[in-house]
Design an enzyme around this catalytic site. Sequence first.
Site, short mmCIF file in Angstrom:
data_model
loop_
_atom_site.label_atom_id
_atom_site.label_comp_id
_atom_site.label_asym_id
_atom_site.label_seq_id
_atom_site.Cartn_x
_atom_site.Cartn_y
_atom_site.Cartn_z
CG ASP A 20 28.55 57.91 84.72
OD1 ASP A 20 28.31 57.66 83.53
OD2 ASP A 20 27.98 58.82 85.35
CB CYS A 80 15.90 51.60 74.00
SG CYS A 80 17.08 52.45 75.04
CB CYS A 122 16.04 42.46 66.98
SG CYS A 122 15.10 43.29 68.27
CB CYS A 151 20.64 43.54 67.28
SG CYS A 151 21.31 44.53 68.61
CB CYS A 154 14.22 57.13 78.99
SG CYS A 154 13.25 56.22 77.76
CB CYS A 177 16.29 44.80 74.80
SG CYS A 177 17.63 43.81 74.14
CB CYS A 192 15.86 49.31 71.07
SG CYS A 192 17.11 48.94 69.84
CB CYS A 236 13.32 55.20 70.58
SG CYS A 236 13.93 56.79 71.16
CB CYS A 270 18.30 60.33 74.33
SG CYS A 270 18.19 59.02 75.55
C1 B12 Z 1 26.98 60.65 78.14
C2 B12 Z 1 26.24 59.45 78.72
C3 B12 Z 1 24.87 59.38 78.52
C4 B12 Z 1 24.14 60.30 77.55
C5 B12 Z 1 24.41 59.79 76.12
C6 B12 Z 1 24.25 58.26 75.98
C7 B12 Z 1 24.87 57.65 74.74
N1 B12 Z 1 24.33 56.52 74.31
O1 B12 Z 1 25.81 58.17 74.16
C8 B12 Z 1 22.67 60.14 78.03
C9 B12 Z 1 22.36 61.20 79.07
C10 B12 Z 1 21.61 60.21 76.94
C11 B12 Z 1 22.75 58.79 78.73
C12 B12 Z 1 21.66 57.99 78.92
C13 B12 Z 1 21.72 56.74 79.52
N2 B12 Z 1 22.77 56.21 80.17
CO1 B12 Z 1 24.55 57.00 80.15
N3 B12 Z 1 26.36 57.50 80.04
C14 B12 Z 1 26.96 58.46 79.43
C15 B12 Z 1 28.47 58.37 79.60
C16 B12 Z 1 28.91 59.37 80.67
C17 B12 Z 1 29.30 58.58 78.32
C18 B12 Z 1 28.73 57.83 77.10
C19 B12 Z 1 29.38 58.25 75.82
O2 B12 Z 1 30.55 58.50 75.76
N4 B12 Z 1 28.56 58.34 74.77
C20 B12 Z 1 29.06 58.62 73.43
C21 B12 Z 1 28.95 57.28 72.64
C22 B12 Z 1 29.37 57.46 71.20
O3 B12 Z 1 29.84 56.42 73.30
P1 B12 Z 1 29.39 55.03 74.00
O4 B12 Z 1 27.93 54.97 74.19
O5 B12 Z 1 30.25 54.80 75.16
O6 B12 Z 1 29.77 54.17 72.72
C23 B12 Z 1 29.42 52.85 72.52
C24 B12 Z 1 28.15 52.68 71.69
O7 B12 Z 1 27.35 53.86 71.66
C25 B12 Z 1 28.61 52.25 70.32
N5 B12 Z 1 28.55 53.25 69.25
C26 B12 Z 1 28.77 54.55 69.32
N6 B12 Z 1 28.65 55.09 68.09
C27 B12 Z 1 28.34 54.09 67.23
C28 B12 Z 1 28.13 54.11 65.86
C29 B12 Z 1 27.83 52.91 65.23
C30 B12 Z 1 27.57 52.96 63.77
C31 B12 Z 1 27.76 51.69 65.95
C32 B12 Z 1 27.44 50.42 65.29
C33 B12 Z 1 28.00 51.70 67.35
C34 B12 Z 1 28.29 52.90 67.95
O8 B12 Z 1 29.94 51.85 70.49
C35 B12 Z 1 30.53 52.31 71.68
C36 B12 Z 1 31.22 51.21 72.40
O9 B12 Z 1 32.17 50.62 71.60
C37 B12 Z 1 28.63 56.87 80.07
C38 B12 Z 1 29.78 56.63 81.06
C39 B12 Z 1 31.11 56.56 80.34
N7 B12 Z 1 32.10 57.26 80.90
O10 B12 Z 1 31.26 55.91 79.34
C40 B12 Z 1 27.25 56.56 80.71
C41 B12 Z 1 26.66 55.17 80.48
C42 B12 Z 1 26.84 54.84 79.01
N8 B12 Z 1 25.24 55.36 80.76
C43 B12 Z 1 24.66 54.35 81.30
C44 B12 Z 1 23.27 54.24 81.53
C45 B12 Z 1 22.81 53.15 82.48
C46 B12 Z 1 22.38 55.10 80.87
C47 B12 Z 1 20.85 54.95 80.79
C48 B12 Z 1 20.35 53.53 80.64
C49 B12 Z 1 20.24 55.61 82.04
C50 B12 Z 1 18.72 55.69 81.99
N9 B12 Z 1 18.01 54.64 82.32
O11 B12 Z 1 18.19 56.72 81.65
C51 B12 Z 1 20.54 55.81 79.53
C52 B12 Z 1 20.57 54.96 78.25
C53 B12 Z 1 20.32 55.75 77.01
C54 B12 Z 1 20.99 55.11 75.80
N10 B12 Z 1 20.22 54.55 74.88
O12 B12 Z 1 22.22 55.14 75.71
C55 B12 Z 1 25.64 53.21 81.54
C56 B12 Z 1 25.43 52.13 80.48
C57 B12 Z 1 25.52 50.70 81.00
C58 B12 Z 1 25.30 49.72 79.88
N11 B12 Z 1 24.87 48.54 80.22
O13 B12 Z 1 25.51 50.02 78.71
C59 B12 Z 1 27.03 53.99 81.44
C60 B12 Z 1 28.18 53.15 80.89
C61 B12 Z 1 27.35 54.46 82.87
C62 B12 Z 1 27.93 53.34 83.73
N12 B12 Z 1 29.18 53.46 84.13
O14 B12 Z 1 27.29 52.36 84.03
N13 B12 Z 1 24.02 58.48 79.08
S1 SF4 Z 2 15.92 45.54 71.18
FE1 SF4 Z 2 17.83 44.62 71.91
S2 SF4 Z 2 18.24 42.94 70.47
FE2 SF4 Z 2 16.68 44.26 69.54
S3 SF4 Z 2 17.87 45.67 68.25
FE3 SF4 Z 2 17.58 46.68 70.21
S4 SF4 Z 2 19.40 46.14 71.42
FE4 SF4 Z 2 19.31 44.72 69.68
S1 SF4 Z 3 16.60 55.89 76.59
FE1 SF4 Z 3 14.49 56.24 75.84
S2 SF4 Z 3 14.61 58.04 74.53
FE2 SF4 Z 3 16.73 57.32 74.86
S3 SF4 Z 3 17.15 55.96 73.13
FE3 SF4 Z 3 16.33 54.67 74.74
S4 SF4 Z 3 14.10 54.61 74.37
FE4 SF4 Z 3 14.93 56.31 73.20
#
Ligand code: B12
Ligand code: SF4
Ligand code: SF4
Length: 394
Positions: free
Chosen positions: A149, A258, A206, A203, A255, A262, A209, A213, A229
Site C-alpha cells: 500500500d 462499487c 456491465c 466487465c 466505501c 459487483c 458499479c 456509485c 470518491c
Molecule cells: C491512493 C489510493 C486510494 C485512493 C484512490 C483510489 C484509486 N482508485 O485511485 C482512495 C482513497 C480513493 C482509495 C480508496 C480505496 N482503496 Co485504495 N489505494 C490507494 C493506493 C495507495 C494508490 C492507488 C493509486 O495509485 N491510484 C491511482 C490509479 C490511477 O492507480 P491504480 O488504481 O493503482 O491503477 C489501476 C486502475 O485504476 C486502472 N486504471 C487507472 N487509470 C485508468 C484509466 C483507464 C482508462 C482504465 C481502463 C484503467 C485505469 O489501472 C491501474 C492498474 O493497471 C493503493 C496502494 C498502492 N500503492 O497501489 C491502495 C489500494 C488501491 N486501495 C485499496 C482498497 C482496498 C481501497 C478501497 C476498497 C478501500 C475502501 N473500502 O474504502 C477503496 C476503493 C475505491 C476505488 N474505487 O478505488 C487496495 C485495492 C485492492 C484491490 N483489490 O484492488 C489497494 C491496492 C491497497 C492494497 N495494498 O491492498 N484508495
Molecule cells: S460491477 Fe464489477 S463487473 Fe460490473 S462493471 Fe463494475 S467492476 Fe465490472
Molecule cells: S468506493 Fe464508493 S464512492 Fe468510491 S468509487 Fe466506489 S462506490 Fe463510488
Amino acid sequence: MNKQLEPHQDFTYDSKAIAKLKEEVIHFSHSIGIDKIGFASADPFLALKERLYGHREKGYESGFEEKDIEKRTHPELSMPEVKSIIAIALAYPSRMEAPPKSEKGAYRGIMARAAWGDDYHTVLRDKLKQLEVFLHEKIPGIITESMVDTGVLSDRAVAERSGLGWVGKNTSLITPEFGSWVYLGEMLTSFPFSPDTPVEEGCGDCTLCIDSCPTGAIVQGGQLDSHRCVAFLTQLKDYIPDKYREAIGNRLYGCDTCQQVCPKNRKINFTHQTEFIPDPESAKPLLKPLLSISKKEFASRFGRSSGSWRGKKPIQRNAILALAFFKDKTAVEPLADVLQHDTRPVMRGTAAWALSRIGGEEAQKVLKNAKNAEKDGTVRNEIEKGLFFMENVE
Ligand code: B12
Ligand code: SF4
Ligand code: SF4
C-alpha cells in the site's frame, strides 16, 4: 531493503532450477497463508505511466499515492538490481456474522471491510517478511524489497501483470477466486523468476458499479476521480464539501458500494484469514457514543484497524453526518454539546450542519444560541447556512 550477503548480480541457475525454486516459493507462500501469489517482470509500467500523468492532469489524484510518477512506474528506481516482482493477495471477509442492527435512537455507522479486523498492512508485511527470509535462505545473495500500500508501486498494476486478477471498471483488482475482496502487496527481487500470464477477463457490458456509485466518482470505466470518491472523502481531516455530505450516508471510514454491487463478488465471503474477522461493535459502532469518545478509548477500540490511520477526528465527523442521515432527533442534545463545547471547528461546524438537517424547534434554538457565541468564521458560516436552510428550504 533486505541484504544478507553481497549481492550476486548474475545467478548461475539454469531454467529448470529457476522453475523449481518458483514452485518452492509458491508452495511455501501457501503454507504461510498467502492466498494468491504471482510473478511478473520488472519492466517499466509504461501504459500506467501515461495513465498516471493523465490522471494528474485531470486532478483525479487523491494525494495519498506516491508523488514521483517515474518511481511509481520504474521498479529499477527503487532497486537497481531488480529482475522480477512477486505479487501476493490475501482474501478478506465481505460479510459479518450477526451484525448488530441500527435501531431508532441507537443508530450505527459502518466501517468499510478494508478496515475490519487487524490492519492489513501489518498482516501482509509479516507474510512478505516470512517470504523474504525463505528466499534469502534458498537463494544466497538475493536482494529483496517488499511493499504494501504505502510503497511506490501501483499494487494493482503489479498484481494485474502477475496474473492475480484483472482491473474492473470500479478500478479494483478482481481475482477469479476471491473477487475484489483482496489486499495486495509485492516484493521486488533481484532473481529472474519467470513471469506469469495476466488474467484475461473483463466487465463486458456491465456498468453496475458506475451506476451505483453515490457520488459519480467513476468517471469512465476504470478511472476514478478520487476527490469525489466517498472512500477518500471519509478520510479528509477538514470539512467534507457540502455537496457530498448527504452521500456519505452512515459510512464512517471508506466505501464498499462499487464492490458490493459487483456480480464478480456475488456469494464471495472468505473468512479463513482470522485476523480480518471484525469485532461487530467496532465495525458497526453506535454513533452517539463516538461523539465524545476519548483518545484512549479510540485507540483501544479502533487502534488495530487500518481505518484509524487518520486519527479519531474524521470518524467522529462522519458519525455526525451519519446522525443527520438518520435524522436522529435523539442526537440533538449530544450534537448541541459538540457545537457548544468541542474545541475543533470542523466538529462544531459539521454539528451545525447536522442539526439543520435533523431539524425541529430544539435544533433551531441551539443553532441560534450558538451563532452569537461562536468565534470561528467557518463554524459561524455553517451555522448561518444551517439556519437559512431551516428557514427557507426545509
Ligand atoms: C491512493 C489510493 C486510494 C485512493 C484512490 C483510489 C484509486 N482508485 O485511485 C482512495 C482513497 C480513493 C482509495 C480508496 C480505496 N482503496 Co485504495 N489505494 C490507494 C493506493 C495507495 C494508490 C492507488 C493509486 O495509485 N491510484 C491511482 C490509479 C490511477 O492507480 P491504480 O488504481 O493503482 O491503477 C489501476 C486502475 O485504476 C486502472 N486504471 C487507472 N487509470 C485508468 C484509466 C483507464 C482508462 C482504465 C481502463 C484503467 C485505469 O489501472 C491501474 C492498474 O493497471 C493503493 C496502494 C498502492 N500503492 O497501489 C491502495 C489500494 C488501491 N486501495 C485499496 C482498497 C482496498 C481501497 C478501497 C476498497 C478501500 C475502501 N473500502 O474504502 C477503496 C476503493 C475505491 C476505488 N474505487 O478505488 C487496495 C485495492 C485492492 C484491490 N483489490 O484492488 C489497494 C491496492 C491497497 C492494497 N495494498 O491492498 N484508495
Ligand atoms: S460491477 Fe464489477 S463487473 Fe460490473 S462493471 Fe463494475 S467492476 Fe465490472
Ligand atoms: S468506493 Fe464508493 S464512492 Fe468510491 S468509487 Fe466506489 S462506490 Fe463510488
